[in-house]
Design a protein around this motif. Structure first.
Motif, PDB file in Angstrom:
ATOM      1  N   GLY A 741       6.710   9.584 -24.793  1.00 35.55           N
ATOM      2  CA  GLY A 741       6.456  10.994 -24.569  1.00 35.55           C
ATOM      3  C   GLY A 741       5.467  11.292 -23.457  1.00 35.55           C
ATOM      4  N   TYR A 742       4.895  10.278 -22.807  1.00 32.43           N
ATOM      5  CA  TYR A 742       3.911  10.517 -21.762  1.00 32.43           C
ATOM      6  C   TYR A 742       4.594  10.906 -20.451  1.00 32.43           C
ATOM      7  N   LYS A 743       3.884  11.661 -19.623  1.00 28.85           N
ATOM      8  CA  LYS A 743       4.360  11.988 -18.287  1.00 28.85           C
ATOM      9  C   LYS A 743       3.775  10.954 -17.334  1.00 28.85           C
ATOM     10  N   ILE A 744       4.628  10.212 -16.632  1.00 27.30           N
ATOM     11  CA  ILE A 744       4.174   9.079 -15.823  1.00 27.30           C
ATOM     12  C   ILE A 744       4.305   9.407 -14.338  1.00 27.30           C
ATOM     13  N   LEU A 745       3.183   9.174 -13.584  1.00 25.39           N
ATOM     14  CA  LEU A 745       3.200   9.231 -12.118  1.00 25.39           C
ATOM     15  C   LEU A 745       3.041   7.797 -11.635  1.00 25.39           C
ATOM     16  N   ALA A 746       4.138   7.164 -11.200  1.00 30.50           N
ATOM     17  CA  ALA A 746       4.124   5.734 -10.873  1.00 30.50           C
ATOM     18  C   ALA A 746       3.996   5.532  -9.371  1.00 30.50           C
ATOM     19  N   CYS A 747       3.122   4.583  -8.953  1.00 34.32           N
ATOM     20  CA  CYS A 747       2.880   4.266  -7.541  1.00 34.32           C
ATOM     21  C   CYS A 747       2.811   2.757  -7.373  1.00 34.32           C
ATOM     22  N   GLU A 748       3.121   2.306  -6.147  1.00 32.20           N
ATOM     23  CA  GLU A 748       3.155   0.866  -5.899  1.00 32.20           C
ATOM     24  C   GLU A 748       1.823   0.302  -5.402  1.00 32.20           C
ATOM     25  N   ASN A 749       0.865   1.172  -5.016  1.00 31.39           N
ATOM     26  CA  ASN A 749      -0.432   0.679  -4.553  1.00 31.39           C
ATOM     27  C   ASN A 749      -1.481   1.770  -4.718  1.00 31.39           C
ATOM     28  N   ALA A 750      -2.717   1.442  -4.405  1.00 32.05           N
ATOM     29  CA  ALA A 750      -3.832   2.356  -4.638  1.00 32.05           C
ATOM     30  C   ALA A 750      -3.784   3.554  -3.693  1.00 32.05           C
ATOM     31  N   GLU A 751      -3.417   3.322  -2.436  1.00 31.03           N
ATOM     32  CA  GLU A 751      -3.382   4.423  -1.477  1.00 31.03           C
ATOM     33  C   GLU A 751      -2.377   5.480  -1.903  1.00 31.03           C
ATOM     34  N   ALA A 752      -1.192   5.014  -2.343  1.00 26.07           N
ATOM     35  CA  ALA A 752      -0.168   5.971  -2.792  1.00 26.07           C
ATOM     36  C   ALA A 752      -0.641   6.715  -4.039  1.00 26.07           C
ATOM     37  N   ALA A 753      -1.385   6.006  -4.907  1.00 25.31           N
ATOM     38  CA  ALA A 753      -1.881   6.644  -6.123  1.00 25.31           C
ATOM     39  C   ALA A 753      -2.859   7.762  -5.799  1.00 25.31           C
ATOM     40  N   LEU A 754      -3.755   7.544  -4.813  1.00 25.99           N
ATOM     41  CA  LEU A 754      -4.700   8.584  -4.436  1.00 25.99           C
ATOM     42  C   LEU A 754      -3.985   9.790  -3.824  1.00 25.99           C
ATOM     43  N   GLN A 755      -2.948   9.517  -3.024  1.00 28.97           N
ATOM     44  CA  GLN A 755      -2.182  10.623  -2.434  1.00 28.97           C
ATOM     45  C   GLN A 755      -1.470  11.428  -3.510  1.00 28.97           C
ATOM     46  N   MET A 756      -0.880  10.719  -4.477  1.00 28.68           N
ATOM     47  CA  MET A 756      -0.170  11.410  -5.552  1.00 28.68           C
ATOM     48  C   MET A 756      -1.148  12.219  -6.408  1.00 28.68           C
ATOM     49  N   ALA A 757      -2.328  11.650  -6.649  1.00 30.38           N
ATOM     50  CA  ALA A 757      -3.323  12.369  -7.448  1.00 30.38           C
ATOM     51  C   ALA A 757      -3.783  13.623  -6.731  1.00 30.38           C
ATOM     52  N   ALA A 758      -3.931  13.533  -5.410  1.00 29.69           N
ATOM     53  CA  ALA A 758      -4.358  14.703  -4.643  1.00 29.69           C
ATOM     54  C   ALA A 758      -3.291  15.792  -4.657  1.00 29.69           C
ATOM     55  N   ALA A 759      -2.021  15.379  -4.666  1.00 32.03           N
ATOM     56  CA  ALA A 759      -0.919  16.349  -4.637  1.00 32.03           C
ATOM     57  C   ALA A 759      -0.622  16.926  -6.014  1.00 32.03           C
TER      58      ALA A 759
END
Length: 840
Positions: A741-759
């Motif tokens: 039931g969780y909403k998942i934001l999946a990324c392949e590396n740390a840089e992509a994760a920071l970009q996704m978090a910012a967006a």
């Protein structure tokens, strides 16, 4: 007692005393009887007043202090000199006992002795000490005579002459003589300074004394002798503007009273350094007209003040002292030079010897004697090196041949025999020289024992090898854990979706079991490489051993006796209790396999302190307090060759199919990661002993964590940011959590994760990140994300824990970590716990 006493015969002085007594009885002083020699000469006083005035002037103007005493030694009369000398006026002395006024407390026995002699009618002449009204003492020459009338002792008169200056001159001459005597003695400078201090203390108040010396080459003032009740000895320093420097600059003595000090301060010539003193007296030390130091005394009490006499005394002493210091310094420099030369041979850490070309020793130093295990040079000189020293006789011949090829020999290694039969490896360097007699050539050789160095080099190579193998094993295990994560994860998913009655279910179970076994192997590889997860706590090793004993006894069989010898005073250590259990289990199982016919396995614990003696054998050991855990058996033992490989992964002496070769490598890794050391002692046919040293700590043991029973884990609706560089693992985690039931934001590396978090406009409740990823690490990602979103919680994943550890074996406080491979059930439970702020 007094210093000198001279009884005199009864003479005209006795007659004079009788006249004085008669005059006192009449109340009128008289110089003589009317029928005395003076009357016969026609010199008879014309009146009583003239006679009284004559006597008064005689008493008052004499340069000696006079006291007239009654039979109880009470004062009936003193003269002005007595008042000047002792400070008491006539009204203060009337009818007072003389011993209560001017006799020092330590002279009471002397006073009784003098009184007895006077009562016997004897005259006394005595050098002694008497005390002034202010408590100070002075040296006096005392002359006392009894006053006797009709053979009755009716009184005493006492004369005192101040001989302090005479005594001071005598003391000064004696002191100068003793200083000269000390200067020519064999004392070193430090002992010499102590002696000078004691001598000077006899002449003046020298409780606080120091000697300052200026070295022109270093431009530093040092203080080789410093005794002070307030200040500590200064370190060598550059000249400043203190009183010591003032004497060094001026080359003149300085008696610095508070008034003088204020004047010098106002003129800007000095400044206060150290504790302020009441009086400061310093004189220069000179040699060849140049000032090279200062001799200083100082007082912190108003009761001890210095004057011109003290300055003169210090000047006299300083002249002798300066000459003596220069003499001593030259002597000491010569001794140091000779000592340095002797140390090249006699105190060298290397063996040094001279020999003939055939090897016969001509001279040896102490280091060579010790190296060969003998006690005296005579024993070594009597040896035949070719037979008694060189392991191979041919090596001595090779040595002579090498010398004949050239005049020098460099770094030739040979094997020598010690007196006890042990062998040592020796590196030789030397040259050919002519013998002192010039009749034949001789060898001068420096011998260095490199046995320990070669052992340490072998140990270092072994450590390097183990480190390289461990690094390789850890890397393989890390990558393999990612693969196992996918295999076991999807197998777990398939098992949940497959009924047990279906044909594929059994095959999936077999896959799961194989994955679990593979996980166990990777955990052992991680343990060896010291990259496994350890939750360190303060533990009681005795308690762990006692708990394990109940499990081990059935395991080892009835024909093997398990004995424990546990120290009742055993300290604590910081370790993972479960991993220590694993260490004990692995070693006991190994010992069991070495006892096919039965025998004894012994587990011992004790407190030990490892010192420099152990470091000489194993240089990498840190000295300090340790806990020793020892596991020994009476089994088959091991050869030296086996012991050299025993901790290497996949090395085993068991037959095929009966061992993985990872048991002892796991022990090695766990102990090393816990900050300890493990050693093995064994001989073929004599059993084996493993010694484990764990750092001892003073804290109390911590309670073991509570293990929760497996339970179904609920899901949630929170938003989870997932950063995982391994695609298959990332997809497995994403699918598992989305199913919950969780909403998942999946990324392949740390840089992509920071970009996704910012967006992302909404909240991010949890960050799940692999620790080791290309580019930015998971830890740096968590740090940056939490700076932007402080309420986001973090869960770390990794195939091993090296990156989460601030130090090997030490998990950071508050870090939530999940080690691969893990089951999906554990993943779901840990995510729920982190989101709830809970932790098992």
């Amino acid at each position: 007692m007094g210093d000198r006493i001279t009884p005199s015969e009864k003479s005209s002085e006795l007659e004079r005393a009788k006249l004085l007594k008669a005059a006192l009885d009449r109340g009128t002083p008289a110089l003589s009887r009317p029928d005395s020699a003076a009357a016969e000469a026609g010199v008879v006083p014309s009146s009583y007043e003239v006679q009284k005035a004559y006597l008064e002037q005689l008493v008052e103007r004499t340069p000696e202090a006079i006291s007239i005493l009654d039979v109880e030694f009470r004062i009936t009369r003193i003269n002005g000199e007595f008042t000047r000398m002792f400070g008491y006026g006539p009204e203060e002395t009337a009818n007072r006992r003389i011993d209560s006024l001017i006799v020092p407390p330590d002279r009471t026995a002397e006073t009784r002795w003098v009184s007895d002699l006077l009562k016997q009618g004897q005259n006394i002449r005595l050098e002694t000490k008497r005390q002034r009204k202010d408590g100070t003492q002075l040296d006096v020459f005392l002359s006392a005579s009894p006053i006797v009338i009709n053979e009755n002792h009716v009184g005493t008169y006492v004369l005192y002459r101040d001989i302090s200056e005479q005594k001071r001159a005598e003391s000064l001459n004696s002191a100068l003589y003793r200083i000269a005597e000390k200067a020519s003695s064999g004392e070193d400078l430090e002992q010499f300074y102590v002696s000078i201090h004691a001598i000077l203390g006899e002449l003046t108040s020298a409780r606080n004394l120091y000697i300052a010396l200026y070295d022109a080459s270093t431009q530093l003032i040092s203080f080789p002798y410093f005794v002070d009740e307030t200040d500590t000895c200064p370190v060598p320093k550059k000249p400043g503007r203190g009183l010591t420097e003032y004497v060094l600059r001026s080359g003149e003595p300085l008696l610095c009273t508070p008034e003088v000090f204020r004047t010098l301060i106002e003129r800007g010539e000095v400044e206060l350094i150290g504790a302020p003193s009441v009086d400061w007296l310093g004189v220069p030390l000179k040699a060849a007209g140049k000032t090279f130091g200062a001799l200083v005394v100082q007082s912190y009490s108003e009761h001890i003040r210095y004057g011109e006499k003290d300055r003169d005394i210090l000047m006299f002493v300083s002249q002798q002292l300066a000459s003596a210091i220069e003499h001593k310094r030259h002597e000491e420099a010569l001794r140091h030079s000779e000592a340095r030369y002797r140390s090249l041979v006699q105190s060298a850490v290397y063996g040094i010897y001279r020999s003939k070309l055939d090897g016969t020793f001509l001279d040896v130093n102490p280091a060579l004697i010790t190296m060969l295990g003998y006690s005296t040079a005579e024993e070594v000189l009597a040896l035949k090196p070719k037979r008694d020293v060189f392991l191979e006789p041919g090596e001595q011949a090779r040595l002579a041949q090498e010398f004949r090829r050239g005049t020098r020999l460099d770094n030739l290694e040979v094997r020598w025999k010690r007196k006890d039969g042990n062998l040592i490896t020796v590196r030789l360097n030397g040259r050919i020289v002519n013998s002192p007699e010039g009749t034949e050539e001789a060898l001068e050789v420096i011998a260095e024992d490199v046995t320990e160095r070669r052992v340490l080099e072998d140990q270092f190579r072994q450590v390097q090898k183990m480190e390289a193998v461990g690094r390789l094993a850890g890397g393989v295990a890390h990558d393999f854990n990612n693969l196992l994560m996918v295999i076991s994860g999807y197998t777990e998913v398939l098992l949940e979706q497959t009924r047990k009655s279906e044909p594929l279910h059994a095959k999936m179970v077999a896959i799961q079991q194989a994955a679990d076994r593979a996980s166990g192997l990777t955990r052992q590889l991680l343990a060896f490489s010291r990259k496994q997860y350890l939750e360190l706590k303060v533990v009681d090793v005795n308690g762990i051993v006692q708990d394990m004993k109940r499990l081990l006894s059935p395991l080892i069989g009835e024909n093997i006796e398990l004995v424990t010898q546990l120290s009742s005073q055993l300290g604590r250590t910081r370790a993972d209790a479960g991993q220590i259990e694993q260490v004990i289990m692995n070693l006991v199982v190994n010992a069991k396999d070495a006892l096919p016919e039965g025998g004894t396995i012994t587990i011992e614990t004790s407190n030990v302190n490892l010192g420099d003696d152990v470091r000489r054998q194993f240089s990498y050991i840190l000295p300090g307090p340790y806990i020793l855990l020892s596991i020994s058996d009476t089994g088959q033992g091991m050869s030296k060759e086996t012991q050299a490989h025993i901790f290497e992964p996949f090395f085993t002496t068991k037959e095929k199919g009966k061992g993985t070769g990872l048991g002892l490598s796991t022990v090695y890794g766990i102990i090393k990661q816990s900050g300890g050391y493990v050693f093995v002692e064994s001989e073929a046919g004599r059993g084996t002993r493993f010694r484990i040293y764990l750092p001892r700590v003073e804290e109390a043991a911590e309670a073991a964590g509570v293990t929760h029973a497996a339970r179904s884990v609920a899901g949630g609706s929170e938003t989870v940011l997932l950063a995982e560089d391994e695609e298959s693992v990332r997809e497995l985690v994403r699918e598992t959590l989305e199913a919950k039931g969780y909403k998942i934001l999946a990324c392949e590396n740390a840089e992509a994760a920071l970009q996704m978090a910012a967006a992302h406009a909404g909240t991010i409740d949890l960050l799940i990140t692999d620790l080791v990823m290309p580019g930015m690490s998971g830890r740096e990602l968590a740090k940056r994300l939490c700076a932007l979103r402080p309420h986001t919680r973090v869960l770390y994943l990794s195939g091993y824990t090296e990156d989460v550890l601030a130090h090997p074996g030490m998990i950071e406080p508050g870090t939530v970590f999940l080690q691969k491979p893990f089951t999906l059930q554990i993943l779901a439970r840990r995510v729920r716990e982190v989101l709830r702020g809970q932790r098992e």
